[in-house]
Design a protein around this motif. Sequence first.
Motif, PDB file in Angstrom:
ATOM      1  N   LEU A   1       8.595   4.216  16.649  1.00  0.00           N
ATOM      2  CA  LEU A   1       7.420   3.732  15.930  1.00  0.00           C
ATOM      3  C   LEU A   1       6.177   3.802  16.810  1.00  0.00           C
ATOM      4  O   LEU A   1       5.098   4.185  16.349  1.00  0.00           O
ATOM      5  N   GLN A   2       6.321   3.443  18.099  1.00  0.00           N
ATOM      6  CA  GLN A   2       5.175   3.503  19.006  1.00  0.00           C
ATOM      7  C   GLN A   2       4.692   4.941  19.178  1.00  0.00           C
ATOM      8  O   GLN A   2       3.479   5.194  19.239  1.00  0.00           O
ATOM      9  N   MET A   3       5.616   5.875  19.263  1.00  0.00           N
ATOM     10  CA  MET A   3       5.239   7.276  19.397  1.00  0.00           C
ATOM     11  C   MET A   3       4.508   7.766  18.157  1.00  0.00           C
ATOM     12  O   MET A   3       3.522   8.504  18.246  1.00  0.00           O
ATOM     13  N   GLU A   4       5.001   7.357  16.990  1.00  0.00           N
ATOM     14  CA  GLU A   4       4.344   7.759  15.748  1.00  0.00           C
ATOM     15  C   GLU A   4       2.939   7.180  15.657  1.00  0.00           C
ATOM     16  O   GLU A   4       2.009   7.838  15.181  1.00  0.00           O
ATOM     17  N   ASP A   5       2.779   5.949  16.148  1.00  0.00           N
ATOM     18  CA  ASP A   5       1.452   5.332  16.130  1.00  0.00           C
ATOM     19  C   ASP A   5       0.471   6.084  17.014  1.00  0.00           C
ATOM     20  O   ASP A   5      -0.719   6.184  16.708  1.00  0.00           O
ATOM     21  N   LEU A   6       0.968   6.611  18.134  1.00  0.00           N
ATOM     22  CA  LEU A   6       0.102   7.367  19.024  1.00  0.00           C
ATOM     23  C   LEU A   6      -0.353   8.682  18.397  1.00  0.00           C
ATOM     24  O   LEU A   6      -1.450   9.165  18.655  1.00  0.00           O
ATOM     25  N   LEU A   7       0.516   9.249  17.564  1.00  0.00           N
ATOM     26  CA  LEU A   7       0.224  10.553  16.969  1.00  0.00           C
ATOM     27  C   LEU A   7      -0.485  10.451  15.627  1.00  0.00           C
ATOM     28  O   LEU A   7      -1.050  11.424  15.141  1.00  0.00           O
ATOM     29  N   ASP A   8      -0.450   9.251  15.047  1.00  0.00           N
ATOM     30  CA  ASP A   8      -1.002   9.074  13.706  1.00  0.00           C
ATOM     31  C   ASP A   8      -2.132   8.063  13.758  1.00  0.00           C
ATOM     32  O   ASP A   8      -1.969   6.947  14.214  1.00  0.00           O
ATOM     33  N   SER A   9      -3.287   8.445  13.291  1.00  0.00           N
ATOM     34  CA  SER A   9      -4.445   7.543  13.303  1.00  0.00           C
ATOM     35  C   SER A   9      -4.362   6.495  12.229  1.00  0.00           C
ATOM     36  O   SER A   9      -5.193   5.596  12.149  1.00  0.00           O
ATOM     37  N   GLY A  10      -3.349   6.582  11.337  1.00  0.00           N
ATOM     38  CA  GLY A  10      -3.171   5.559  10.305  1.00  0.00           C
ATOM     39  C   GLY A  10      -3.781   5.955   8.984  1.00  0.00           C
ATOM     40  O   GLY A  10      -4.513   6.942   8.856  1.00  0.00           O
ATOM     41  N   ASP A  11      -3.485   5.145   8.011  1.00  0.00           N
ATOM     42  CA  ASP A  11      -3.964   5.365   6.646  1.00  0.00           C
ATOM     43  C   ASP A  11      -5.328   4.720   6.494  1.00  0.00           C
ATOM     44  O   ASP A  11      -5.480   3.520   6.674  1.00  0.00           O
ATOM     45  N   SER A  12      -6.338   5.518   6.211  1.00  0.00           N
ATOM     46  CA  SER A  12      -7.708   5.016   6.135  1.00  0.00           C
ATOM     47  C   SER A  12      -8.106   4.561   4.748  1.00  0.00           C
ATOM     48  O   SER A  12      -9.256   4.229   4.519  1.00  0.00           O
ATOM     49  N   ARG A  13      -7.176   4.533   3.832  1.00  0.00           N
ATOM     50  CA  ARG A  13      -7.522   4.106   2.485  1.00  0.00           C
ATOM     51  C   ARG A  13      -7.911   2.640   2.475  1.00  0.00           C
ATOM     52  O   ARG A  13      -7.332   1.827   3.166  1.00  0.00           O
ATOM     53  N   SER A  14      -8.886   2.312   1.685  1.00  0.00           N
ATOM     54  CA  SER A  14      -9.342   0.925   1.592  1.00  0.00           C
ATOM     55  C   SER A  14      -8.383   0.132   0.733  1.00  0.00           C
ATOM     56  O   SER A  14      -7.644   0.682  -0.083  1.00  0.00           O
ATOM     57  N   PRO A  15      -8.373  -1.236   0.876  1.00  0.00           N
ATOM     58  CA  PRO A  15      -7.478  -2.069   0.070  1.00  0.00           C
ATOM     59  C   PRO A  15      -7.716  -1.909  -1.420  1.00  0.00           C
ATOM     60  O   PRO A  15      -6.836  -2.148  -2.222  1.00  0.00           O
ATOM     61  N   GLY A  16      -8.914  -1.516  -1.782  1.00  0.00           N
ATOM     62  CA  GLY A  16      -9.219  -1.399  -3.201  1.00  0.00           C
ATOM     63  C   GLY A  16      -8.868  -0.057  -3.797  1.00  0.00           C
ATOM     64  O   GLY A  16      -9.121   0.194  -4.979  1.00  0.00           O
ATOM     65  N   ALA A  17      -8.262   0.823  -2.981  1.00  0.00           N
ATOM     66  CA  ALA A  17      -7.979   2.166  -3.477  1.00  0.00           C
ATOM     67  C   ALA A  17      -7.022   2.157  -4.649  1.00  0.00           C
ATOM     68  O   ALA A  17      -7.081   3.015  -5.531  1.00  0.00           O
ATOM     69  N   ALA A  18      -6.118   1.160  -4.666  1.00  0.00           N
ATOM     70  CA  ALA A  18      -5.118   1.113  -5.732  1.00  0.00           C
ATOM     71  C   ALA A  18      -5.732   0.832  -7.093  1.00  0.00           C
ATOM     72  O   ALA A  18      -5.120   1.063  -8.120  1.00  0.00           O
ATOM     73  N   SER A  19      -6.971   0.316  -7.070  1.00  0.00           N
ATOM     74  CA  SER A  19      -7.602  -0.021  -8.341  1.00  0.00           C
ATOM     75  C   SER A  19      -8.337   1.160  -8.959  1.00  0.00           C
ATOM     76  O   SER A  19      -8.914   1.039 -10.039  1.00  0.00           O
ATOM     77  N   ALA A  20      -8.359   2.303  -8.246  1.00  0.00           N
ATOM     78  CA  ALA A  20      -9.056   3.464  -8.766  1.00  0.00           C
ATOM     79  C   ALA A  20      -8.468   3.898 -10.096  1.00  0.00           C
ATOM     80  O   ALA A  20      -7.282   3.824 -10.329  1.00  0.00           O
ATOM     81  N   GLY A  21      -9.310   4.345 -10.989  1.00  0.00           N
ATOM     82  CA  GLY A  21      -8.845   4.812 -12.285  1.00  0.00           C
ATOM     83  C   GLY A  21      -8.818   3.738 -13.347  1.00  0.00           C
ATOM     84  O   GLY A  21      -8.477   4.006 -14.497  1.00  0.00           O
ATOM     85  N   GLN A  22      -9.145   2.496 -12.991  1.00  0.00           N
ATOM     86  CA  GLN A  22      -9.186   1.445 -14.001  1.00  0.00           C
ATOM     87  C   GLN A  22     -10.321   1.727 -14.966  1.00  0.00           C
ATOM     88  O   GLN A  22     -11.322   2.347 -14.634  1.00  0.00           O
ATOM     89  N   SER A  23     -10.173   1.220 -16.165  1.00  0.00           N
ATOM     90  CA  SER A  23     -11.213   1.430 -17.175  1.00  0.00           C
ATOM     91  C   SER A  23     -12.382   0.493 -16.914  1.00  0.00           C
ATOM     92  O   SER A  23     -12.313  -0.695 -17.196  1.00  0.00           O
ATOM     93  N   GLU A  24     -13.439   1.046 -16.339  1.00  0.00           N
ATOM     94  CA  GLU A  24     -14.622   0.245 -16.062  1.00  0.00           C
ATOM     95  C   GLU A  24     -15.262  -0.249 -17.353  1.00  0.00           C
ATOM     96  O   GLU A  24     -15.851  -1.334 -17.391  1.00  0.00           O
ATOM     97  N   THR A  25     -15.100   0.509 -18.407  1.00  0.00           N
ATOM     98  CA  THR A  25     -15.672   0.080 -19.691  1.00  0.00           C
ATOM     99  C   THR A  25     -15.015  -1.190 -20.189  1.00  0.00           C
ATOM    100  O   THR A  25     -15.694  -2.138 -20.610  1.00  0.00           O
TER     101      THR A  25
END
Length: 386
Positions: A264-288
């Motif tokens: 896991l530590q090696m993977e962390d060194l090679l991966d900068s991580g997921d940059s998605r914001s916490p609100g990304a899951a709400s994308a596509g909701q009906s704003e109307t």
Amino acid sequence: MTITGAAPARKARARTAAFSILTGLFVYVFAEFLFSTAFIVGWLYPPPSTWFFETSGKTLRFDARAGYKLTSTPSRFTRITFGEPEYTGILRGNNRGYPDQHDFIPEREADGRQRVAVFGDSFTAAQYLDKNWPDRVEELDAGLQLLNFSQDGVGLANWWSILKREVEAENFELDAVVFAVYRGNLQRRFAVADHRDQNFHMFGRTHSWDPATWPGTRAEAQKFMRPLNGYIVAADAYEAALSGRWHPELPRPIRPYLLAWIKLQMEDLLDSGDSRSPGAASAGQSETDRARLVAEIAAILKRRGVPVLVAHVPERARLLANDWEIPAETLAFAERLDAAIFDGSHALRSETERSLRQQWFPYDAHWNQRGSDRFAASIQAAIARL
């Protein structure tokens, strides 16, 4: 020509290499044994935050108008973080099923107090505290009666439903309305929960902002619920968990955890991580559809002719970063409701980092009793002026 001593030298190097490999292997096996044993029983890296609810099926139940409500039968709960209780509380509803220490009815009472409906989330329901901030405000100002319609984990959709299907439908007599808004509340679809006949905290949100698609029965609501990191247990198991004698996630399965940790530590060194914001899951909701709920809330309050206060509930992480800005969606919500704005972070701007941290729990993102009381003291005058 034969080089004297070459063969013995090669053998010596081979023995040295073999000894080094065996020594390294022995050190790894020994370290793996120590690390994995400590990890399996929880001495090292105990499970992160876990909630325990004591027979809460008697208390927390689905409700079509509110998403869920609380019966008057109390049940204890606790959040245990890294093996230590971070807080304990009691789930219990008033006569309406809400986390208010007093019962309330639609009709105005004869005591002449100013009646204010309060809508919020877990910062305002706050049954992990001895007293939530609406109850504290009532202590500070005997002329105020705060009707606390808040619930853990809810937001805009549940507020709309309670306001329309309960407050308006039963013609609650009110002098003002307060929305205590935490970042993200206005993006929360209709939340449902139920603890009956369950072993885990069952909670979920609908997939749509359209109220016509929301569940009307417990069976329909169960389609949206998922088990969260909260165990529903009997009294003896609750006591054992509270005292540290038992945890359902311990002991862990026997595996080479040191090797997994290194990987896991090696993977962390090679991966900068997921940059998605916490609100990304709400994308596509009906704003109307979402905007339609806001518009209907505004229309209901306008018809009733009551003043509205939108209170900004601050986030610890942003305060520590000296970010005092009220979220744009909160400001837009207040403008749509023609509401006054209360900045809950204003009274904290002169605080030191140490003082700020002392007003929140160490790990949980909620404020503790001191922080909640500080908010109550600062908002009391704003509510009284409505």
